[in-house]
Design an enzyme around this catalytic site. Structure first.
Site, mmCIF file in Angstrom:
data_model
loop_
_atom_site.group_PDB
_atom_site.id
_atom_site.type_symbol
_atom_site.label_atom_id
_atom_site.label_comp_id
_atom_site.label_asym_id
_atom_site.label_seq_id
_atom_site.Cartn_x
_atom_site.Cartn_y
_atom_site.Cartn_z
ATOM 1 N N ALA A 1 0.827 -1.203 -0.182
ATOM 2 C CA ALA A 1 -0.099 -0.127 -0.090
ATOM 3 C C ALA A 1 0.738 1.209 0.093
ATOM 4 C CB ALA A 1 -0.958 -0.012 1.187
ATOM 5 N N ASP B 1 4.614 21.507 2.846
ATOM 6 C CA ASP B 1 4.930 21.444 4.156
ATOM 7 C C ASP B 1 5.434 20.237 4.835
ATOM 8 O OD1 ASP B 1 2.471 19.217 4.819
ATOM 9 O OD2 ASP B 1 1.565 21.053 3.512
ATOM 10 N N HIS C 1 7.244 18.140 -5.532
ATOM 11 C CA HIS C 1 7.458 19.391 -5.924
ATOM 12 C C HIS C 1 8.119 20.079 -5.183
ATOM 13 C CE1 HIS C 1 3.413 19.338 -8.311
ATOM 14 N NE2 HIS C 1 4.411 18.660 -8.904
ATOM 15 N N GLY D 1 0.543 -11.870 29.751
ATOM 16 C CA GLY D 1 0.374 -12.972 30.779
ATOM 17 C C GLY D 1 1.537 -13.217 31.503
ATOM 18 N N PHE E 1 10.823 -7.438 28.234
ATOM 19 C CA PHE E 1 11.142 -6.460 28.736
ATOM 20 C C PHE E 1 12.594 -6.030 29.225
ATOM 21 C CE2 PHE E 1 6.405 -5.987 28.983
ATOM 22 C CZ PHE E 1 6.295 -4.734 29.364
ATOM 23 N N ARG F 1 5.123 -0.880 26.946
ATOM 24 C CA ARG F 1 3.731 -1.522 26.907
ATOM 25 C C ARG F 1 2.882 -0.859 25.880
ATOM 26 N NH1 ARG F 1 4.452 -1.996 32.706
ATOM 27 N NH2 ARG F 1 4.607 -4.410 33.300
ATOM 28 N N GLY G 1 1.875 -5.936 36.227
ATOM 29 C CA GLY G 1 2.269 -5.559 35.022
ATOM 30 C C GLY G 1 0.994 -6.113 34.054
ATOM 31 N N GLU H 1 -0.978 -3.490 31.476
ATOM 32 C CA GLU H 1 -1.256 -3.973 29.892
ATOM 33 C C GLU H 1 -2.784 -3.848 30.038
ATOM 34 O OE1 GLU H 1 0.969 -7.300 29.548
ATOM 35 O OE2 GLU H 1 2.977 -6.345 29.670
#
Length: 480
Positions: A22, A113, A151, A288, A356, A374, A402, A406
């Site tokens: 895309a 821009d 441009h 988990g 982590f 997270r 934790g 999350e």
């Protein structure tokens, strides 16, 4: 904007997003919504200086040329005009931010821009901006988005494409841009936004592609506001404009560009937001942790997580996870084995794992780092699954804060939340919370989702019995 047209477009473009095919082409209409002038506004003082009414002119590029002709080809006033109108650092619109969140790697624009670059950078993406021919030959290390500014850029106003002379010499001065755009239009599916299709450079490129691939042109899409009768506009004037719009959209079909009509400019935001939601629903975040596997035991729990991950991959879903203690390794095992069982899949496309960072001694820094970590993981997904949620602290098994954090991060992001209550601990608390207020978590199709969620809270001896109900619920959510 009919439901059928929208759904057909979204299904087609989402498929291209999944396959990294895309691209987006951004026109002046996108920048106007941020407060910048469009070409009409830019050329208004030029027309006034020439004794013309910009509202009566249709060839605005010619106005810039007329100005140069009248000033011995001196560009100073035009360059200063660009600086005056585009140097203000305006903020990207919500539409820019939504585009930046999509997994699009190729952006084209005729705007001067830097709104799309700012939106991409705000989303944590590394942008490689191309606005000179020489830049096409270099690559920014680690880039994950390329912005082609055919441009020019506001930082180099004297080199911007403005006049007829600039356009007529474009193939000589900017030929590599034409080559690059031609290649992308052949290989990628474009979404044109805020674009009027009056640019002669794009018309030239599209014509070349049509001549070469007349019966095999790639499908592209453009979003266009349906012409409505303005206040005080005569019936004859409106009917003329309406007929012209129909003819333009028919002509675009020569280049296999299908027009998606909207009734209001706010529909662009709704369309992009819907696209973002539908794409992210194909990614499942798994949260988990387990120091204690409870009644299921470690072996059965790991087998369950492995088979669940494999089934998610089998359903062509993407998995993202923070590699939770006692859970993450089983997710990796099942996902990787399923990915490798099909030759056309790759790990990078369907599995994102981020262990982590440990060892951060400063408590405040650690909390801040973990929160950002997270948030970035959750932001990629549209569905979140929560399993168990316990940890060992000084030899004692306690709830894992934790997993709760999350859950809150996923809730704030608007993800569909699926706690596996029968796995106990934090997940059980979350299941009770969600099912107890099911209408607030799932305001649409509440009764159906409530029925699908109910089995996930029942005690089962074999956790594998939960896989089918989980997949059934996810399939329902991804269709909705």
């Amino acid at each position: 904007m009919t439901d059928r047209d929208t759904d057909d477009f979204l299904a087609s473009y989402l498929k291209e997003l999944d396959e990294n095919n895309a691209a987006v082409f951004i026109g002046a209409g996108m920048s106007k919504a941020a407060g910048y002038v469009d070409w009409l506004g830019l050329m208004s003082p030029v027309a006034k200086g020439l004794g013309l009414d910009v509202g009566k002119e249709t060839d605005l590029v010619a106005l810039a040329q007329y100005h140069l002709n009248a000033n011995n080809n001196n560009r100073h006033k035009l360059s200063q005009l660009l600086i005056d109108e585009f140097s203000d650092l305006k903020n990207p619109t919500e539409n820019h931010s939504l585009l930046a969140r999509l997994p699009v790697q190729t952006y084209w624009t005729t705007n001067y821009d830097r709104l799309i670059e700012k939106a991409l950078e705000a989303g944590g993406r590394r942008v490689d901006s191309k606005y000179t021919v020489n830049q096409l030959a270099t690559t920014r290390r680690g880039r994950d988005a390329v912005v082609y500014k055919m441009h020019g850029d506001i930082e180099h106003p004297t080199e911007a494409i403005l006049s007829k002379d600039d356009y007529e010499r474009y193939s000589l001065t900017h030929g590599p841009f034409i080559t690059a755009l031609s290649g992308d239009l052949v290989e990628k599916t474009f979404l044109f936004l805020g674009f009027s299709f009056t640019d002669p450079n794009l018309d030239f490129v599209l014509s070349r592609i049509r001549a070469r691939f007349e019966k095999h042109q790639r499908q592209h899409f453009c979003v266009m506001k349906r012409r409505t009768r303005g206040k005080g506009e005569s019936k004859a004037s409106f009917e003329y404009a309406e007929t012209k719009q129909k003819l333009v959209t028919q002509d675009l079909m020569r280049f296999n560009i299908k027009t998606i009509f909207i009734e209001d400019y706010d529909d662009v935001t709704r369309l992009l937001a819907d696209m973002d939601r539908r794409f992210r629903r194909r990614t499942v975040f798994i949260s988990g942790s387990a120091a204690d596997y409870g009644a299921w035991g470690q072996s059965a729990t790991e087998e369950f997580m492995s088979k669940l991950a494999a089934e998610l991959i089998n359903k062509n879903l993407r998995i993202t996870s923070g590699f939770g203690l006692g859970i993450g390794s089983a997710v990796v095992k099942g996902a990787v084995q399923q990915i490798y069982s099909t030759s056309h899949r790759s790990i990078d496309e369907q599995l994102v794992l981020r262990p982590f960072p440990i060892g951060i001694s400063d408590e405040a820094v650690r909390a801040q780092t973990y929160k950002r970590y997270r948030d970035e993981l959750v932001a990629q997904a549209g569905i979140a699954i929560f399993v168990m949620g316990n940890k060992s602290v000084d030899g004692e098994i306690v709830s894992a804060d934790g997993v709760r954090l999350e859950f809150e991060a996923a809730k704030a992001r608007g993800l569909h939340l699926i706690p596996i209550g029968s796995s106990a601990w934090v997940a059980e608390e979350l299941w009770k919370e969600v099912t107890g207020k099911i209408e607030s978590y799932f305001p649409k199709d509440t009764s159906k989702i409530s029925a699908l969620m109910r089995p996930l809270g029942k005690m089962v001896k074999n956790p594998n019995d939960l896989i089918a109900p989980i997949i059934k619920l996810i399939e329902h959510l991804t269709r909705g």
